[in-house]
Design a protein around this motif. Structure first.
Motif, PDB file in Angstrom:
ATOM      1  N   LEU A   1      -4.604   0.256  -4.821  1.00  0.00           N
ATOM      2  CA  LEU A   1      -5.385   1.177  -3.983  1.00  0.00           C
ATOM      3  C   LEU A   1      -4.497   2.319  -3.491  1.00  0.00           C
ATOM      4  O   LEU A   1      -4.889   3.492  -3.544  1.00  0.00           O
ATOM      5  CB  LEU A   1      -6.013   0.426  -2.804  1.00  0.00           C
ATOM      6  N   GLY A   2      -3.303   1.955  -3.035  1.00  0.00           N
ATOM      7  CA  GLY A   2      -2.362   2.977  -2.560  1.00  0.00           C
ATOM      8  C   GLY A   2      -2.045   3.969  -3.661  1.00  0.00           C
ATOM      9  O   GLY A   2      -2.063   5.191  -3.450  1.00  0.00           O
ATOM     10  N   ALA A   3      -1.784   3.448  -4.854  1.00  0.00           N
ATOM     11  CA  ALA A   3      -1.447   4.311  -5.989  1.00  0.00           C
ATOM     12  C   ALA A   3      -2.610   5.246  -6.321  1.00  0.00           C
ATOM     13  O   ALA A   3      -2.417   6.441  -6.562  1.00  0.00           O
ATOM     14  CB  ALA A   3      -1.080   3.466  -7.197  1.00  0.00           C
ATOM     15  N   ALA A   4      -3.828   4.698  -6.294  1.00  0.00           N
ATOM     16  CA  ALA A   4      -5.012   5.506  -6.623  1.00  0.00           C
ATOM     17  C   ALA A   4      -5.168   6.647  -5.617  1.00  0.00           C
ATOM     18  O   ALA A   4      -5.414   7.798  -5.991  1.00  0.00           O
ATOM     19  CB  ALA A   4      -6.266   4.630  -6.637  1.00  0.00           C
TER      20      ALA A   4
ATOM     21  N   PHE B   1       0.840  -1.202   0.000  1.00  0.00           N
ATOM     22  CA  PHE B   1       0.000   0.000   0.000  1.00  0.00           C
ATOM     23  C   PHE B   1       0.874   1.250   0.000  1.00  0.00           C
ATOM     24  O   PHE B   1       0.671   2.174  -0.790  1.00  0.00           O
ATOM     25  CB  PHE B   1      -0.928  -0.010   1.209  1.00  0.00           C
ATOM     26  N   THR B   2       1.873   1.240   0.868  1.00  0.00           N
ATOM     27  CA  THR B   2       2.756   2.404   0.981  1.00  0.00           C
ATOM     28  C   THR B   2       3.536   2.609  -0.316  1.00  0.00           C
ATOM     29  O   THR B   2       3.645   3.737  -0.813  1.00  0.00           O
ATOM     30  CB  THR B   2       3.734   2.224   2.153  1.00  0.00           C
ATOM     31  N   GLY B   3       4.064   1.518  -0.840  1.00  0.00           N
ATOM     32  CA  GLY B   3       4.800   1.602  -2.101  1.00  0.00           C
ATOM     33  C   GLY B   3       3.928   2.150  -3.213  1.00  0.00           C
ATOM     34  O   GLY B   3       4.341   3.033  -3.965  1.00  0.00           O
ATOM     35  N   GLY B   4       2.706   1.631  -3.282  1.00  0.00           N
ATOM     36  CA  GLY B   4       1.757   2.100  -4.292  1.00  0.00           C
ATOM     37  C   GLY B   4       1.448   3.570  -4.123  1.00  0.00           C
ATOM     38  O   GLY B   4       1.411   4.332  -5.094  1.00  0.00           O
ATOM     39  N   ALA B   5       1.255   3.969  -2.862  1.00  0.00           N
ATOM     40  CA  ALA B   5       0.914   5.367  -2.579  1.00  0.00           C
ATOM     41  C   ALA B   5       2.048   6.290  -3.006  1.00  0.00           C
ATOM     42  O   ALA B   5       1.822   7.360  -3.583  1.00  0.00           O
ATOM     43  CB  ALA B   5       0.598   5.546  -1.101  1.00  0.00           C
ATOM     44  N   LEU B   6       3.282   5.861  -2.730  1.00  0.00           N
ATOM     45  CA  LEU B   6       4.437   6.689  -3.105  1.00  0.00           C
ATOM     46  C   LEU B   6       4.561   6.787  -4.625  1.00  0.00           C
ATOM     47  O   LEU B   6       4.762   7.870  -5.175  1.00  0.00           O
ATOM     48  CB  LEU B   6       5.727   6.113  -2.506  1.00  0.00           C
ATOM     49  N   ALA B   7       4.411   5.637  -5.291  1.00  0.00           N
ATOM     50  CA  ALA B   7       4.482   5.633  -6.755  1.00  0.00           C
ATOM     51  C   ALA B   7       3.362   6.479  -7.351  1.00  0.00           C
ATOM     52  O   ALA B   7       3.590   7.295  -8.253  1.00  0.00           O
ATOM     53  CB  ALA B   7       4.412   4.200  -7.278  1.00  0.00           C
TER      54      ALA B   7
ATOM     55  N   PHE C   1       2.323  13.854  -9.001  1.00  0.00           N
ATOM     56  CA  PHE C   1       3.059  15.124  -8.982  1.00  0.00           C
ATOM     57  C   PHE C   1       3.348  15.589 -10.399  1.00  0.00           C
ATOM     58  O   PHE C   1       3.233  16.762 -10.727  1.00  0.00           O
ATOM     59  CB  PHE C   1       4.361  14.955  -8.192  1.00  0.00           C
ATOM     60  N   VAL C   2       3.696  14.620 -11.252  1.00  0.00           N
ATOM     61  CA  VAL C   2       3.993  14.934 -12.648  1.00  0.00           C
ATOM     62  C   VAL C   2       2.709  15.336 -13.387  1.00  0.00           C
ATOM     63  O   VAL C   2       2.707  16.235 -14.224  1.00  0.00           O
ATOM     64  CB  VAL C   2       4.639  13.716 -13.350  1.00  0.00           C
TER      65      VAL C   2
ATOM     66  N   GLY D   1      -2.820   7.838  -3.504  1.00  0.00           N
ATOM     67  CA  GLY D   1      -1.655   8.727  -3.555  1.00  0.00           C
ATOM     68  C   GLY D   1      -1.759   9.703  -4.718  1.00  0.00           C
ATOM     69  O   GLY D   1      -1.551  10.908  -4.561  1.00  0.00           O
ATOM     70  N   PHE D   2      -2.117   9.190  -5.871  1.00  0.00           N
ATOM     71  CA  PHE D   2      -2.253  10.029  -7.071  1.00  0.00           C
ATOM     72  C   PHE D   2      -3.354  11.061  -6.864  1.00  0.00           C
ATOM     73  O   PHE D   2      -3.183  12.246  -7.160  1.00  0.00           O
ATOM     74  CB  PHE D   2      -2.570   9.143  -8.275  1.00  0.00           C
ATOM     75  N   SER D   3      -4.490  10.601  -6.313  1.00  0.00           N
ATOM     76  CA  SER D   3      -5.619  11.513  -6.105  1.00  0.00           C
ATOM     77  C   SER D   3      -5.224  12.683  -5.224  1.00  0.00           C
ATOM     78  O   SER D   3      -5.554  13.836  -5.506  1.00  0.00           O
ATOM     79  CB  SER D   3      -6.785  10.773  -5.433  1.00  0.00           C
ATOM     80  N   TRP D   4      -4.502  12.360  -4.147  1.00  0.00           N
ATOM     81  CA  TRP D   4      -4.151  13.382  -3.173  1.00  0.00           C
ATOM     82  C   TRP D   4      -3.170  14.389  -3.757  1.00  0.00           C
ATOM     83  O   TRP D   4      -3.339  15.599  -3.619  1.00  0.00           O
ATOM     84  CB  TRP D   4      -3.560  12.712  -1.917  1.00  0.00           C
ATOM     85  N   VAL D   5      -2.149  13.874  -4.443  1.00  0.00           N
ATOM     86  CA  VAL D   5      -1.105  14.768  -4.947  1.00  0.00           C
ATOM     87  C   VAL D   5      -1.582  15.540  -6.177  1.00  0.00           C
ATOM     88  O   VAL D   5      -1.399  16.753  -6.280  1.00  0.00           O
ATOM     89  CB  VAL D   5       0.187  13.976  -5.272  1.00  0.00           C
ATOM     90  N   ALA D   6      -2.221  14.827  -7.117  1.00  0.00           N
ATOM     91  CA  ALA D   6      -2.581  15.469  -8.385  1.00  0.00           C
ATOM     92  C   ALA D   6      -3.876  16.276  -8.296  1.00  0.00           C
ATOM     93  O   ALA D   6      -4.159  17.103  -9.149  1.00  0.00           O
ATOM     94  CB  ALA D   6      -2.706  14.421  -9.486  1.00  0.00           C
ATOM     95  N   GLY D   7      -4.682  15.997  -7.255  1.00  0.00           N
ATOM     96  CA  GLY D   7      -5.961  16.701  -7.182  1.00  0.00           C
ATOM     97  C   GLY D   7      -6.936  16.213  -8.235  1.00  0.00           C
ATOM     98  O   GLY D   7      -7.726  16.987  -8.780  1.00  0.00           O
ATOM     99  N   LEU D   8      -6.857  14.923  -8.518  1.00  0.00           N
ATOM    100  CA  LEU D   8      -7.790  14.301  -9.471  1.00  0.00           C
ATOM    101  C   LEU D   8      -8.226  12.957  -8.893  1.00  0.00           C
ATOM    102  O   LEU D   8      -7.396  12.243  -8.342  1.00  0.00           O
ATOM    103  CB  LEU D   8      -7.087  14.026 -10.808  1.00  0.00           C
TER     104      LEU D   8
END
Lengths: 209, 285
Positions: free
Chosen positions: B134-137, A14-20, A26-27, B139-146
């Protein structure tokens, strides 16, 4: 206390996914001025905020009595960030601002307040109309008041000058697009651009009929 | 291997089709009792439902709490998942429906191949992979605002396709379907973050596949394990292990194992199985 193996693996993934995902995010962050300019329904938040708050359910699209609110699918020229969001294409169907309804139907349908209620419909700022004088009949000396007749707030949002040529009063223009829809030239001579944008349609002499 | 589509199978295809039909009609404003799609909808003009993951993504993206109406809609679905488990996956999901229908085709192809002594590949990936998605979704949502997953979710894409005739993006759905020929239900088992959210919420759900201990383990055949779309080892880990029910949030309560069981050991219901009160599949003694 030692965490069970399954849990720590989950946490790690989960953490790895969140960071990726965060890195990719960010990009890919849409920034004001860079995001594609689409005309949004009345009451929409500013574009970047709107892209964040819209849950992409399409209820505003279904709720629109005029079929003016359109669903944005993935297509050529459509930014992925805009996928699933509503937009208005005035040349096809402009926004009538729901004159027969107590509330703007798209706003009433929005579950996440990406479209927010307006105290007065006149406060809607979907965009601003721009007159492309090079194409406009009235500016070519031909008598035409099609846009002025179509404007819900004639004389306020769209006025006629001393020579009966249309002039947009940006401070009163809701961006409903009735003028763009009514315009008689092949390519509209009055176009609504999203808030803070200039129309992308550059007038060319060929476009003038 | 024979794929049995029994009572549960027909019932869940019917509910999923009804849901997809409602989305299609609601999207075209043909009916007044349904409006919206998989992320958020309004039923009968008052019941507003909002997908918990979509709501979480939008909250993270916009950095603000959702309006109270949407939160109520989330609470309803969270409560349903907590009580009934991930029934969205088993009974409503449009992608689940497509995969379910394709599984019948796959079963037929498999039977033909078996006659020639060949098999279709059945690759697996760890369930935990969905945590990374789930983490990626999030994380992306939070940072990108989408709301990241909502932009590409095959579940949404199918709903949008039927409601608003949005075609090209269906390539992604096709990808999910094609993947199924190499690794059955890889999407549901190891990738879908929405399914994972429902699985986590439904961990202690009271609706479960119950095991009739009096009949269990007489002649273990393993049909339940073979038929489980989620790849749960129903026989090995639950029936033969002396469990009363299949107690995991990964079980979508779809009833495929109930349909597959030749001895009526399994039934979908609440509490301890009573032969007469079993909801589906329980053969009256």
């Amino acid at each position: 206390m030692k965490l069970p193996v399954g849990l720590s693996r989950r946490t790690l993934l989960f953490t790895g996914g969140a960071l990726a995902g965060g890195g990719a995010g960010f990009v890919a962050t849409p920034r004001a001025g860079v995001v594609p300019a689409l005309l949004r329904p009345p009451g929409a938040r500013a574009e970047v905020e709107f892209l964040a708050a819209c849950i992409r359910c399409g209820q505003c699209v279904s709720a629109c009595p005029d079929d003016a609110v359109r669903f944005t699918g993935i297509a050529a020229g459509v930014h992925l960030a805009a996928h699933g969001t509503p937009r208005i294409v005035p040349r096809e169907v402009p926004c009538s601002l729901c004159p027969e309804y107590e509330r703007l139907q798209c706003v009433a349908a929005c579950p996440t307040d990406a479209l927010r209620p307006l105290a007065d419909r006149r406060d809607a700022r979907m965009g601003t109309a721009w007159i492309l004088e090079e194409r406009c009949f009235a500016y070519q000396g031909v008598v035409c008041r099609a846009c002025w007749h179509a404007c819900p707030y004639p004389g306020e949002a769209l006025a006629l000058d001393a020579r009966l040529r249309p002039v947009v009063r940006a401070e009163a223009c809701t961006g409903c697009g009735m003028c763009e829809h009514a315009c008689l030239t092949d390519e509209p001579s009055v176009v609504v651009a999203p808030p803070g944008r200039r129309p992308t349609a550059l007038p060319t002499p060929e476009a003038v009929r | 291997m024979i794929r049995r589509v029994g009572r549960s199978g027909r019932a869940r295809r019917a509910t999923a089709l009804l849901f997809l039909g409602a989305i299609a009609l609601g999207g075209r404003a043909e009916v007044a009792w349904f409006r919206g799609s998989t992320t958020s909808s309004e039923v009968a003009g008052l019941l507003r439902l909002t997908d918990p993951l979509a709501a979480l993504e939008v909250s993270l993206a916009s950095g603000a709490a959702l309006p109270i109406g949407a939160l109520v809609g989330v609470a309803i679905l969270v409560a349903v998942a907590a009580l009934l488990g991930p029934v969205f996956c088993g009974w409503l999901c449009p992608v689940g429906l497509l995969l379910d229908l394709q599984a019948s085709v796959r079963g037929r192809v498999e039977r033909r191949l078996l006659k020639r002594g060949r098999k279709l590949p059945e690759h697996r990936a760890p369930r935990e992979l969905a945590f990374a998605v789930l983490g990626a979704a999030l994380g992306f949502s939070w940072v990108a605002g989408l709301p990241a997953f909502q932009l590409v979710s095959p579940v949404n894409l199918v709903a949008w396709a039927v409601a608003f005739a949005v075609g090209p993006a269906l390539v992604l759905v096709l990808g999910v379907l094609l993947l199924d020929w190499i690794a059955p239900r890889l999407w549901c088992r190891s990738l879908c973050p929405l399914g994972l959210v429902y699985a986590l919420l439904g961990h202690f759900a009271v609706l479960r596949v119950r095991i009739d201990r009096e009949r269990a383990g007489v002649r273990p055949c393993g049909h339940c394990t073979v038929h489980c779309p989620m790849g749960l080892r129903v026989m090995e880990e639950y029936v033969s292990a002396g469990q009363q029910s299949v107690r995991t949030g990964t079980c979508t309560r779809c009833g495929a194992c109930v349909d597959a069981c030749p001895r009526g050991v399994l039934s979908l219901g609440f509490g301890v199985p009573g032969r007469r009160r079993s909801a589906t599949g329980g053969v009256a003694a």
